[in-house]
Design a protein around this motif. Structure first.
Motif, mmCIF file in Angstrom:
data_model
loop_
_atom_site.group_PDB
_atom_site.id
_atom_site.type_symbol
_atom_site.label_atom_id
_atom_site.label_comp_id
_atom_site.label_asym_id
_atom_site.label_seq_id
_atom_site.Cartn_x
_atom_site.Cartn_y
_atom_site.Cartn_z
ATOM 1 N N UNK A 498 78.848 43.935 -90.064
ATOM 2 C CA UNK A 498 79.349 42.976 -89.079
ATOM 3 C C UNK A 498 80.362 43.627 -88.143
ATOM 4 N N UNK A 499 81.200 44.519 -88.688
ATOM 5 C CA UNK A 499 82.182 45.213 -87.850
ATOM 6 C C UNK A 499 81.468 46.148 -86.880
ATOM 7 N N UNK A 500 80.483 46.903 -87.377
ATOM 8 C CA UNK A 500 79.752 47.830 -86.504
ATOM 9 C C UNK A 500 78.963 47.080 -85.433
ATOM 10 N N UNK A 501 78.439 45.898 -85.780
ATOM 11 C CA UNK A 501 77.729 45.094 -84.783
ATOM 12 C C UNK A 501 78.683 44.644 -83.681
ATOM 13 N N UNK A 502 79.911 44.317 -84.059
ATOM 14 C CA UNK A 502 80.919 43.939 -83.059
ATOM 15 C C UNK A 502 81.216 45.121 -82.141
ATOM 16 N N UNK A 503 81.324 46.320 -82.726
ATOM 17 C CA UNK A 503 81.595 47.512 -81.925
ATOM 18 C C UNK A 503 80.427 47.837 -80.990
ATOM 19 N N UNK A 504 79.221 47.596 -81.454
ATOM 20 C CA UNK A 504 78.043 47.919 -80.638
ATOM 21 C C UNK A 504 77.969 47.063 -79.379
ATOM 22 N N UNK A 505 78.591 45.888 -79.414
ATOM 23 C CA UNK A 505 78.555 44.989 -78.258
ATOM 24 C C UNK A 505 79.697 45.245 -77.271
ATOM 25 N N UNK A 506 80.508 46.226 -77.550
ATOM 26 C CA UNK A 506 81.658 46.504 -76.676
ATOM 27 C C UNK A 506 81.152 47.149 -75.370
ATOM 28 N N UNK A 507 81.534 46.635 -74.206
ATOM 29 C CA UNK A 507 81.110 47.262 -72.944
ATOM 30 C C UNK A 507 81.755 48.625 -72.761
ATOM 31 N N UNK A 508 81.137 49.476 -71.944
ATOM 32 C CA UNK A 508 81.612 50.848 -71.757
ATOM 33 C C UNK A 508 83.014 50.903 -71.171
ATOM 34 N N UNK A 509 83.338 49.928 -70.313
ATOM 35 C CA UNK A 509 84.633 49.961 -69.643
ATOM 36 C C UNK A 509 85.771 49.409 -70.515
ATOM 37 N N UNK A 510 85.464 48.948 -71.722
ATOM 38 C CA UNK A 510 86.499 48.368 -72.590
ATOM 39 C C UNK A 510 87.545 49.420 -72.958
ATOM 40 N N UNK A 511 88.780 48.986 -73.048
ATOM 41 C CA UNK A 511 89.882 49.864 -73.455
ATOM 42 C C UNK A 511 90.055 49.797 -74.968
ATOM 43 N N UNK A 512 90.807 50.722 -75.577
ATOM 44 C CA UNK A 512 91.093 50.616 -77.013
ATOM 45 C C UNK A 512 91.716 49.281 -77.395
ATOM 46 N N UNK A 513 92.567 48.735 -76.531
ATOM 47 C CA UNK A 513 93.163 47.420 -76.828
ATOM 48 C C UNK A 513 92.097 46.341 -76.861
ATOM 49 N N UNK A 514 91.119 46.407 -75.945
ATOM 50 C CA UNK A 514 90.030 45.432 -75.935
ATOM 51 C C UNK A 514 89.222 45.509 -77.223
ATOM 52 N N UNK A 515 88.917 46.720 -77.638
ATOM 53 C CA UNK A 515 88.120 46.911 -78.858
ATOM 54 C C UNK A 515 88.882 46.381 -80.077
ATOM 55 N N UNK A 516 90.158 46.723 -80.158
ATOM 56 C CA UNK A 516 90.992 46.258 -81.275
ATOM 57 C C UNK A 516 90.998 44.733 -81.330
ATOM 58 N N UNK A 517 91.165 44.097 -80.165
ATOM 59 C CA UNK A 517 91.201 42.642 -80.100
ATOM 60 C C UNK A 517 89.879 42.040 -80.562
ATOM 61 N N UNK A 518 88.746 42.636 -80.174
ATOM 62 C CA UNK A 518 87.451 42.115 -80.584
ATOM 63 C C UNK A 518 87.259 42.184 -82.099
ATOM 64 N N UNK A 519 87.662 43.305 -82.690
ATOM 65 C CA UNK A 519 87.499 43.453 -84.138
ATOM 66 C C UNK A 519 88.349 42.427 -84.889
ATOM 67 N N UNK A 520 89.601 42.257 -84.484
ATOM 68 C CA UNK A 520 90.464 41.316 -85.205
ATOM 69 C C UNK A 520 90.079 39.870 -84.931
#
Length: 544
Positions: A498-520
């Motif tokens: 489920x975590x990897x699926x969330x990461x796979x949907x992250x757009x290319x322009x996302x920042x580390x803060x965006x990715x962190x927010x999506x996971x949490x």
């Protein structure tokens, strides 16, 4: 008395004749109105009640006067004239009722006078207990107050000591230089143990008293022992002894100690009133002791909460600010402890203009002990990653630094350390048993940085190093097993998939803060209000 006035008012209504009763109580010079059929008739007969010759005064006013004894007083009944037989019979029945009412009143007055000292004692003890948060600090004064009231010349205040398995004296009176020893819970004859086990009061005299407490009784002087108790909603367990509930009550009482009194003048036995008073004092003191323990517990909890909050703040301050890797790299990281403090940690290091170090660690377990090991590991890692740029050498140095602590605590640490080298276009890493470390490409593909050694603390040995290509747009995403093992209300795990699926949907322009927010956000949506079972940490780093 309102009851007498009501009787006389009824007499007036039934016969049409006014009546009033005046009394002069023992020790009083001035008579008082006990009751009258009307206020006017009471005022009309006041002069007669104070007259030297009451009978003569009544005849001169065309009234009938009759001497009446009412309990502890004597008085006069004044009645308007009349000769109806029914009225006289009614009056004859009325007088015994008046006498009964006054006897009840006088009896209550005598009892109140007799119990004045006892009431005063309970009030004084209440003030003592209210002025202190510790019963032990006022035990001497409390003991003297009770002993003086019941006429005892020797006394002891005993409290339970679970570790010692005995009743231990905290205050004594009248013993001179003698020392009162602790009384074991299993003493077969001691009167304090009997009172303690029964949760009530015991009295003894003669040979039984001498055996029950030879120090306070001496040659057989009467003894009174009363348990200091607090209320309980059920059967209380005190040490190894079951304390029975009292009959007639929903709950029972739990003894916290015992008061023992002896040495009365002339060997007079303790009365039922003394026993009742001692029980009231024991309950009063026991309730105060229980309340004081609750206050102390509340204060300790508040202090512990403050200390844990401070520990959490200090632990978070140990972790680096993600901005330390700027401007060459961008990073975002968050640690959420399952308890106030935890064992997860991360480290970010700007090694030089071309290299950035990223480390994540997870101490086994969580809570205080894990937090202490975490602080040691983070400190050691901070030193060794700067001293050795090779990840394998750095982890081996951390392993040597923590050897003794990990052996003594039987704990372990999963740890992954990676170095991004943009000049060489490669990622070098060493993974000691950390399962969730990934390199994420620009298209969302995640490649696991596999473990090449067991967690630190499992065994000692060489930690191998691995190398892979690093391309612009790649990212490192590290997280701990608390994230994938997080449970929802039904007990279902979030899972790594489920975590990897969330990461796979992250757009290319996302920042580390965006990715962190999506996971949490995904984590919080899954667990809802369910408490975390383990610490959760996520670290995201990218470097063009």
């Amino acid at each position: 008395m309102t009851e007498v006035a009501a009787l006389l008012a009824a007499f007036l209504e039934a016969t049409g004749r006014e009546a009033a009763i005046w009394e002069r109580r023992e020790g009083s010079v001035t008579p008082s109105l006990l009751g009258a059929s009307s206020e006017a008739f009471g005022q009309r007969t006041e002069a007669g009640a104070t007259a030297w010759d009451v009978a003569t005064w009544a005849r001169s006013r065309a009234l009938h006067a009759q001497l009446v004894t009412t309990g502890d007083s004597v008085g006069w009944l004044f009645v308007e004239p009349g000769h109806a037989a029914d009225a006289d019979r009614l009056l004859g029945r009325l007088l015994p009722v008046v006498r009964r009412l006054t006897r009840e009143r006088d009896g209550a007055t005598r009892e109140l006078a007799e119990r004045y000292e006892e009431i005063n004692l309970l009030y004084a003890i209440g003030e003592l207990l209210g002025s202190s948060t510790s019963v032990e600090t006022i035990a001497d004064t409390l003991l003297i107050e009770l002993a003086t009231t019941v006429g005892a010349r020797r006394a002891v205040f005993l409290q339970t000591d679970r570790q010692l398995g005995a009743l231990v004296p905290v205050a004594t009176m009248g013993l001179g230089d003698r020392t009162y020893p602790p009384v074991p819970f299993d003493h077969p004859e001691h009167i304090a143990v009997r009172a303690f086990r029964s949760g009530s009061a015991c009295t003894e005299d003669g040979l039984a008293a001498a055996a029950g407490d030879p120090i306070l009784s001496g040659q057989g002087a009467p003894l009174l022992a009363v348990a200091i108790t607090r209320p309980s909603t059920g059967v209380g367990i005190t040490g190894t002894f079951a304390v029975p509930t009292r009959r007639g009550t929903e709950g029972g009482t739990i003894p916290l100690g015992v008061l023992v009194l002896g040495g009365r003048d002339h060997g007079a036995p303790f009365t039922a009133g003394d026993r009742k008073l001692a029980v009231a004092v024991g309950t009063q003191v026991g309730t105060a002791m229980h309340n004081a323990s609750l206050v102390r517990a509340a204060v300790e909890r508040q202090q512990m909460a403050r200390e844990m909050k401070l520990a959490n703040e200090l632990q978070l301050k140990l972790l680096p600010n993600p901005r330390v890797v700027l401007p060459e790299a961008r990073a975002a990281a968050r640690v959420v402890a399952a308890e106030i403090v935890g064992g997860d940690f991360f480290l970010l290091a700007r090694l030089d203009q071309a290299r950035t170090g990223v480390l994540i660690g997870d101490v086994s377990g969580h809570g205080y002990q894990s937090a202490l090991i975490m602080a040691l590991a983070l400190s050691a890692a901070g030193i060794h990653v700067q001293a050795a740029f090779d990840p394998s050498i750095a982890l081996e140095a951390v392993q040597r630094s923590l050897r003794d602590e990990l052996e003594s605590t039987e704990m372990s640490i999963s740890m992954c350390y990676a170095v991004i080298d943009t000049r060489a276009g490669e990622l070098r890493y060493a993974n000691a048993g950390h399962p969730h470390a990934f390199a994420m490409s620009a298209d969302g593909t995640c490649t696991r940085l596999g473990a090449v050694a067991p967690p630190l603390g499992w065994c000692e040995g060489t930690i191998e190093e691995s190398v892979m290509t690093w391309k612009p747009g790649n990212r490192l995403v590290f997280f701990t097993d608390g994230v994938v093992d997080a449970r929802n209300a039904m007990g279902g795990r979030l899972t790594e998939e489920a975590v990897l699926a969330t990461l796979a949907r992250v757009p290319r322009e996302a920042t580390p803060d965006d990715i962190l927010s999506r996971v949490f956000t995904r984590l919080e949506t899954h667990v809802g209000q369910t408490p975390l079972r383990d610490d959760c940490t996520v670290v995201v780093v990218d470097r063009p």
